[in-house]
Design a protein around this motif. Structure first.
Motif, PDB file in Angstrom:
ATOM      1  N   GLY A 124      29.580  71.279  40.967  1.00 19.96           N
ATOM      2  CA  GLY A 124      28.836  71.026  42.189  1.00 19.96           C
ATOM      3  C   GLY A 124      27.438  70.495  41.972  1.00 19.96           C
ATOM      4  O   GLY A 124      26.718  70.239  42.931  1.00 19.96           O
ATOM      5  N   ILE A 125      27.019  70.364  40.738  1.00 21.05           N
ATOM      6  CA  ILE A 125      25.686  69.828  40.432  1.00 21.05           C
ATOM      7  C   ILE A 125      25.850  68.345  40.140  1.00 21.05           C
ATOM      8  O   ILE A 125      26.606  67.956  39.239  1.00 21.05           O
ATOM      9  N   LYS A 126      25.132  67.529  40.899  1.00 21.28           N
ATOM     10  CA  LYS A 126      25.251  66.087  40.774  1.00 21.28           C
ATOM     11  C   LYS A 126      24.087  65.517  39.977  1.00 21.28           C
ATOM     12  O   LYS A 126      22.955  65.971  40.100  1.00 21.28           O
ATOM     13  N   ASP A 127      24.413  64.532  39.188  1.00 20.40           N
ATOM     14  CA  ASP A 127      23.399  63.803  38.436  1.00 20.40           C
ATOM     15  C   ASP A 127      23.408  62.379  38.968  1.00 20.40           C
ATOM     16  O   ASP A 127      24.450  61.716  38.978  1.00 20.40           O
ATOM     17  N   TYR A 128      22.252  61.924  39.433  1.00 22.84           N
ATOM     18  CA  TYR A 128      22.145  60.617  40.070  1.00 22.84           C
ATOM     19  C   TYR A 128      21.517  59.589  39.136  1.00 22.84           C
ATOM     20  O   TYR A 128      20.701  59.925  38.287  1.00 22.84           O
ATOM     21  N   ASP A 129      21.902  58.342  39.372  1.00 24.01           N
ATOM     22  CA  ASP A 129      21.220  57.219  38.750  1.00 24.01           C
ATOM     23  C   ASP A 129      19.851  57.110  39.420  1.00 24.01           C
ATOM     24  O   ASP A 129      19.562  57.797  40.402  1.00 24.01           O
ATOM     25  N   GLU A 130      19.005  56.245  38.927  1.00 22.37           N
ATOM     26  CA  GLU A 130      17.681  56.072  39.525  1.00 22.37           C
ATOM     27  C   GLU A 130      17.838  55.703  41.001  1.00 22.37           C
ATOM     28  O   GLU A 130      18.587  54.780  41.337  1.00 22.37           O
ATOM     29  N   PRO A 131      17.162  56.425  41.901  1.00 22.94           N
ATOM     30  CA  PRO A 131      17.296  56.118  43.327  1.00 22.94           C
ATOM     31  C   PRO A 131      16.843  54.691  43.638  1.00 22.94           C
ATOM     32  O   PRO A 131      15.929  54.161  43.006  1.00 22.94           O
ATOM     33  N   THR A 132      17.508  54.093  44.582  1.00 21.67           N
ATOM     34  CA  THR A 132      17.168  52.736  44.986  1.00 21.67           C
ATOM     35  C   THR A 132      17.165  52.667  46.505  1.00 21.67           C
ATOM     36  O   THR A 132      17.438  53.656  47.178  1.00 21.67           O
ATOM     37  N   GLU A 184      20.727  57.860  55.029  1.00 26.77           N
ATOM     38  CA  GLU A 184      20.876  58.108  53.597  1.00 26.77           C
ATOM     39  C   GLU A 184      22.302  57.773  53.202  1.00 26.77           C
ATOM     40  O   GLU A 184      23.247  58.020  53.952  1.00 26.77           O
ATOM     41  N   LEU A 185      22.455  57.247  52.005  1.00 26.98           N
ATOM     42  CA  LEU A 185      23.762  56.815  51.530  1.00 26.98           C
ATOM     43  C   LEU A 185      23.966  57.313  50.112  1.00 26.98           C
ATOM     44  O   LEU A 185      23.065  57.208  49.279  1.00 26.98           O
ATOM     45  N   GLU A 186      25.128  57.905  49.847  1.00 29.51           N
ATOM     46  CA  GLU A 186      25.469  58.372  48.497  1.00 29.51           C
ATOM     47  C   GLU A 186      26.725  57.636  48.053  1.00 29.51           C
ATOM     48  O   GLU A 186      27.720  57.604  48.760  1.00 29.51           O
ATOM     49  N   LEU A 187      26.660  57.058  46.862  1.00 25.54           N
ATOM     50  CA  LEU A 187      27.773  56.268  46.331  1.00 25.54           C
ATOM     51  C   LEU A 187      28.308  56.908  45.056  1.00 25.54           C
ATOM     52  O   LEU A 187      27.599  57.649  44.383  1.00 25.54           O
ATOM     53  N   ARG A 188      29.557  56.578  44.720  1.00 23.40           N
ATOM     54  CA  ARG A 188      30.191  57.017  43.458  1.00 23.40           C
ATOM     55  C   ARG A 188      30.905  55.845  42.840  1.00 23.40           C
ATOM     56  O   ARG A 188      31.308  54.915  43.524  1.00 23.40           O
ATOM     57  N   ARG A 189      31.108  55.931  41.547  1.00 23.61           N
ATOM     58  CA  ARG A 189      31.872  54.893  40.840  1.00 23.61           C
ATOM     59  C   ARG A 189      33.343  54.985  41.236  1.00 23.61           C
ATOM     60  O   ARG A 189      33.873  56.067  41.413  1.00 23.61           O
ATOM     61  N   LYS A 190      33.969  53.834  41.355  1.00 20.63           N
ATOM     62  CA  LYS A 190      35.403  53.785  41.687  1.00 20.63           C
ATOM     63  C   LYS A 190      36.234  54.218  40.518  1.00 20.63           C
ATOM     64  O   LYS A 190      35.887  54.150  39.399  1.00 20.63           O
TER      65      LYS A 190
END
Length: 156
Positions: free
Chosen positions: A110-118, A150-156
């Motif tokens: 449940g802990i998310k690691d994000y890329d640099e916010p854009t 706000e928008l959250e994306l994930r890799r396909k």
């Protein structure tokens, strides 16, 4: 000596029972009794329940569908002008051009690691430049006006 057969109480009882059965059987009419059929019970017409109306998609689902289409058309656009016009259409869905876009690169427990916010403008231009849509929308937040905040994306 003569024996009387009706002297015993048991014999008398049997004799009376037989006599009663014969008397009752002889009195019956030979005509068959035809019972009138009972009128059929009123049958309630059970109308089938109307089919539930198809579930209307929520505002988030509609926004996700539109944004996914915008993302793919920007990435697959044949020229820069078409991509820029699609970017302007897509930006109309956002509360402002600085709306944060977070890309999840890793998640565990449940802990998310994000890329640099854009921002959304930078992300749409990135799609235009790379011509690759490698992410899908995993979470979207709308403001009170129904615009994306706000928008959250994930890799396909």
């Amino acid at each position: 000596m003569k024996k009387r057969t009706l002297q015993s109480p048991l014999n008398r009882l049997v004799f009376i029972a037989l006599f009663g059965l014969l008397a009752m059987g002889a009195c019956k009419s030979k005509k068959k009794v035809v019972a009138e059929p009972a009128p059929p019970a009123p049958v309630e017409k059970v109308e089938p329940a109307p089919a539930p109306a198809p579930a209307q998609p929520s505002a988030e689902e509609v926004a996700v569908g539109k944004l996914e289409n915008y993302f793919s058309s920007i990435a697959n656009s044949t020229n820069v002008q078409a991509a820029n016009s699609t970017i302007q259409e897509a930006l109309s869905m956002f509360s402002n051009q600085e709306t944060p876009v977070l890309i999840v690169i890793y998640e565990e427990s449940g802990i998310k690691d994000y890329d640099e916010p854009t921002t959304i403008v930078k992300y749409l231009n990135y799609l235009k430049d790379t011509k690759k849509n490698l992410n899908f929308i995993s979470d979207i937040r709308l403001d009170a006006n129904g615009r994306v905040s706000e928008l959250e994306l994930r890799r396909k």
